[in-house]
Design an enzyme around this catalytic site. Structure first.
Site, mmCIF file in Angstrom:
data_model
loop_
_atom_site.group_PDB
_atom_site.id
_atom_site.type_symbol
_atom_site.label_atom_id
_atom_site.label_comp_id
_atom_site.label_asym_id
_atom_site.label_seq_id
_atom_site.Cartn_x
_atom_site.Cartn_y
_atom_site.Cartn_z
ATOM 1 N N HIS A 87 1.039 6.220 1.913
ATOM 2 C CA HIS A 87 1.403 7.271 2.545
ATOM 3 C C HIS A 87 2.745 7.797 1.934
ATOM 4 O O HIS A 87 3.443 8.780 2.694
ATOM 5 C CB HIS A 87 1.937 6.692 3.863
ATOM 6 C CG HIS A 87 0.669 6.137 4.679
ATOM 7 N ND1 HIS A 87 -0.172 7.116 4.981
ATOM 8 C CD2 HIS A 87 0.138 5.018 5.170
ATOM 9 C CE1 HIS A 87 -1.270 6.632 5.415
ATOM 10 N NE2 HIS A 87 -1.097 5.607 5.795
ATOM 11 N N THR A 145 -8.241 3.789 8.453
ATOM 12 C CA THR A 145 -9.655 3.015 8.712
ATOM 13 C C THR A 145 -9.637 2.072 9.787
ATOM 14 O O THR A 145 -9.000 0.973 9.902
ATOM 15 C CB THR A 145 -9.469 1.785 7.248
ATOM 16 O OG1 THR A 145 -9.052 2.565 6.051
ATOM 17 C CG2 THR A 145 -10.974 1.342 6.794
ATOM 18 N N ASN A 170 0.860 -1.312 0.012
ATOM 19 C CA ASN A 170 -0.050 -0.074 0.187
ATOM 20 C C ASN A 170 0.934 1.250 0.021
ATOM 21 O O ASN A 170 1.696 1.447 0.849
ATOM 22 C CB ASN A 170 -0.916 -0.121 1.216
ATOM 23 C CG ASN A 170 -2.003 1.102 1.072
ATOM 24 O OD1 ASN A 170 -1.475 2.259 1.122
ATOM 25 N ND2 ASN A 170 -3.282 0.851 1.793
ATOM 26 N N HIS A 201 -5.592 3.755 -1.747
ATOM 27 C CA HIS A 201 -6.916 4.138 -1.274
ATOM 28 C C HIS A 201 -7.060 5.492 -1.748
ATOM 29 O O HIS A 201 -6.812 6.362 -1.057
ATOM 30 C CB HIS A 201 -7.025 4.044 0.280
ATOM 31 C CG HIS A 201 -8.346 4.254 1.149
ATOM 32 N ND1 HIS A 201 -8.343 4.091 2.417
ATOM 33 C CD2 HIS A 201 -9.364 4.677 0.544
ATOM 34 C CE1 HIS A 201 -9.821 4.446 2.625
ATOM 35 N NE2 HIS A 201 -10.182 4.700 1.602
ATOM 36 N N ARG A 217 -6.730 12.867 0.935
ATOM 37 C CA ARG A 217 -5.782 13.215 1.842
ATOM 38 C C ARG A 217 -4.449 12.699 1.382
ATOM 39 O O ARG A 217 -3.572 13.240 1.848
ATOM 40 C CB ARG A 217 -6.126 13.003 3.296
ATOM 41 C CG ARG A 217 -6.101 11.436 3.566
ATOM 42 C CD ARG A 217 -6.276 11.132 5.219
ATOM 43 N NE ARG A 217 -7.600 11.456 5.359
ATOM 44 C CZ ARG A 217 -8.227 11.059 6.526
ATOM 45 N NH1 ARG A 217 -7.522 9.944 7.410
ATOM 46 N NH2 ARG A 217 -9.378 11.109 6.987
ATOM 47 N N HIS A 276 -3.873 -4.400 7.708
ATOM 48 C CA HIS A 276 -3.760 -3.383 8.619
ATOM 49 C C HIS A 276 -2.938 -3.317 9.727
ATOM 50 O O HIS A 276 -3.304 -4.314 10.636
ATOM 51 C CB HIS A 276 -5.272 -2.933 9.086
ATOM 52 C CG HIS A 276 -5.467 -1.342 9.367
ATOM 53 N ND1 HIS A 276 -5.137 -1.048 10.393
ATOM 54 C CD2 HIS A 276 -5.904 -0.358 8.348
ATOM 55 C CE1 HIS A 276 -5.329 0.398 10.285
ATOM 56 N NE2 HIS A 276 -5.842 0.704 9.134
ATOM 57 N N GLU A 289 -8.624 0.614 -3.199
ATOM 58 C CA GLU A 289 -9.674 0.807 -2.040
ATOM 59 C C GLU A 289 -10.364 1.985 -2.233
ATOM 60 O O GLU A 289 -9.925 2.910 -2.437
ATOM 61 C CB GLU A 289 -8.598 0.930 -0.823
ATOM 62 C CG GLU A 289 -8.163 -0.247 -0.389
ATOM 63 C CD GLU A 289 -7.469 0.067 1.178
ATOM 64 O OE1 GLU A 289 -7.566 0.935 1.719
ATOM 65 O OE2 GLU A 289 -6.561 -0.887 1.201
ATOM 66 N N ARG A 314 -9.174 8.376 -0.973
ATOM 67 C CA ARG A 314 -10.190 8.675 0.056
ATOM 68 C C ARG A 314 -10.880 9.948 -0.640
ATOM 69 O O ARG A 314 -10.610 10.659 -1.305
ATOM 70 C CB ARG A 314 -9.741 9.170 1.244
ATOM 71 C CG ARG A 314 -9.106 8.067 2.083
ATOM 72 C CD ARG A 314 -8.653 8.499 3.615
ATOM 73 N NE ARG A 314 -8.473 7.545 4.405
ATOM 74 C CZ ARG A 314 -9.287 7.290 5.371
ATOM 75 N NH1 ARG A 314 -10.358 8.078 5.513
ATOM 76 N NH2 ARG A 314 -9.188 6.496 6.282
ATOM 77 N N GLU A 348 -11.410 -9.182 3.232
ATOM 78 C CA GLU A 348 -10.051 -8.656 3.679
ATOM 79 C C GLU A 348 -10.376 -8.704 5.149
ATOM 80 O O GLU A 348 -10.989 -8.060 5.546
ATOM 81 C CB GLU A 348 -9.439 -7.651 3.087
ATOM 82 C CG GLU A 348 -8.049 -7.146 3.719
ATOM 83 C CD GLU A 348 -7.175 -6.323 2.996
ATOM 84 O OE1 GLU A 348 -7.287 -6.095 1.614
ATOM 85 O OE2 GLU A 348 -6.395 -5.357 3.714
#
Ligand code: PXP
Length: 248
Positions: A14, A105, A11, A47, A53, A198, A74, A49, A155
């Site tokens: 970030h 999340t 992922n 993801h 962000r 996660h 996502e 959003r 998931e």
């Protein structure tokens, strides 16, 4: 039943978080995805959003163009995100709950309560050829509901297990791990493909990687943080090594 090699989805959200802190072009999440691909990632997760962000719409365009490995897109169950997914037709879409005020999340999707709505929501995504994954807690009711709405994948949210480990609450950690183990087997028995993710780190990944029913782990925040110290490729390579060791 053992499914062989466990897939690692990296992922890259970030990387975009750091970029957006300054509002410029660097670091570029698409470049990170390319490096992850070369370092042995089996897929890339991003993801988009509602508040953009971290990952932005041009990032998704760039990922779709650059990647040869699958993109796991996502998204929240909104009309806007559905339209974006239908335009791109990524390999997989993972439906996640999303709250504006949360940092990440926090929990799994309430599938059981919104079954009809979600069944309608995912039908066109399936018809477009996307594999539909639902991000849920290790909860029998949610798993049964995910199967009923026609999801191909679930998931399992590993956040509670990882948080308990980080807090040194090993009794809760072990209870959470046992729940995850049982629910991975249960979901598999219903014919669902099982993913997990996660909060996973080098310390917490192996017990989850050892579940034979789990075929994919999606890991982001820890890997991007670790990349600061050892570089992205070595950070991913070490995660890959730990996963393979646990699997063996
Ligand atoms: N899987 C899902 C469905 C997620 O929402 C996230 C976080 O965006 C992850 C995996 C990765 O979590 P982390 O960044 O904590 O590794």
């Amino acid at each position: 039943m053992s499914r062989g090699k466990l897939r690692l989805g990296v992922n890259i959200d970030h990387v975009a978080t750091v970029r957006n802190a300054r509002g410029g072009d660097t670091p570029d999440p698409v470049r990170a995805a390319r490096i992850a691909q070369e370092a042995g990632a089996d897929g890339i997760t991003a993801h988009l959003r509602e508040d953009r962000r971290h990952i932005t719409d041009p990032d998704i365009d760039g990922l779709m163009e650059a990647l040869t490995i699958p993109l796991n897109f996502e998204m929240a169950a909104t009309a806007e995100m559905q339209a974006i997914a239908l335009r791109h037709k990524p390999h997989a879409v993972c439906i996640v709950p999303e709250k504006r005020e949360e940092r990440t999340t926090e929990g799994g999707l309430e599938v059981a309560r919104e079954e009809n709505q979600l069944a309608h929501f995912i039908a066109p995504l399936r018809e477009a050829g996307c594999r539909v994954s639902i991000f849920i807690a290790a909860d029998r009711r949610q798993i049964e509901a995910a199967q009923r709405i026609g999801a191909q994948v679930i998931e399992l949210h590993t956040g509670a297990y990882c948080d308990a480990h980080a807090e040194g609450d090993f009794s809760t950690r072990d209870t959470e791990l046992e729940k995850l183990r049982e629910m991975a087997a249960f979901a598999d028995s219903l014919g669902l493909e099982v993913h997990a993710g996660h909060g996973l780190t080098y310390e917490t990944v192996q017990p989850i990687a050892a579940f034979p029913e789990v075929v994919e782990l999606n890991i982001g925040h820890f890997l991007i943080g670790e990349a600061i110290f050892r570089g992205l490729s070595p950070a991913i390579a070490e995660m890959r090594r730990l996963m393979d060791e646990a699997r063996a």
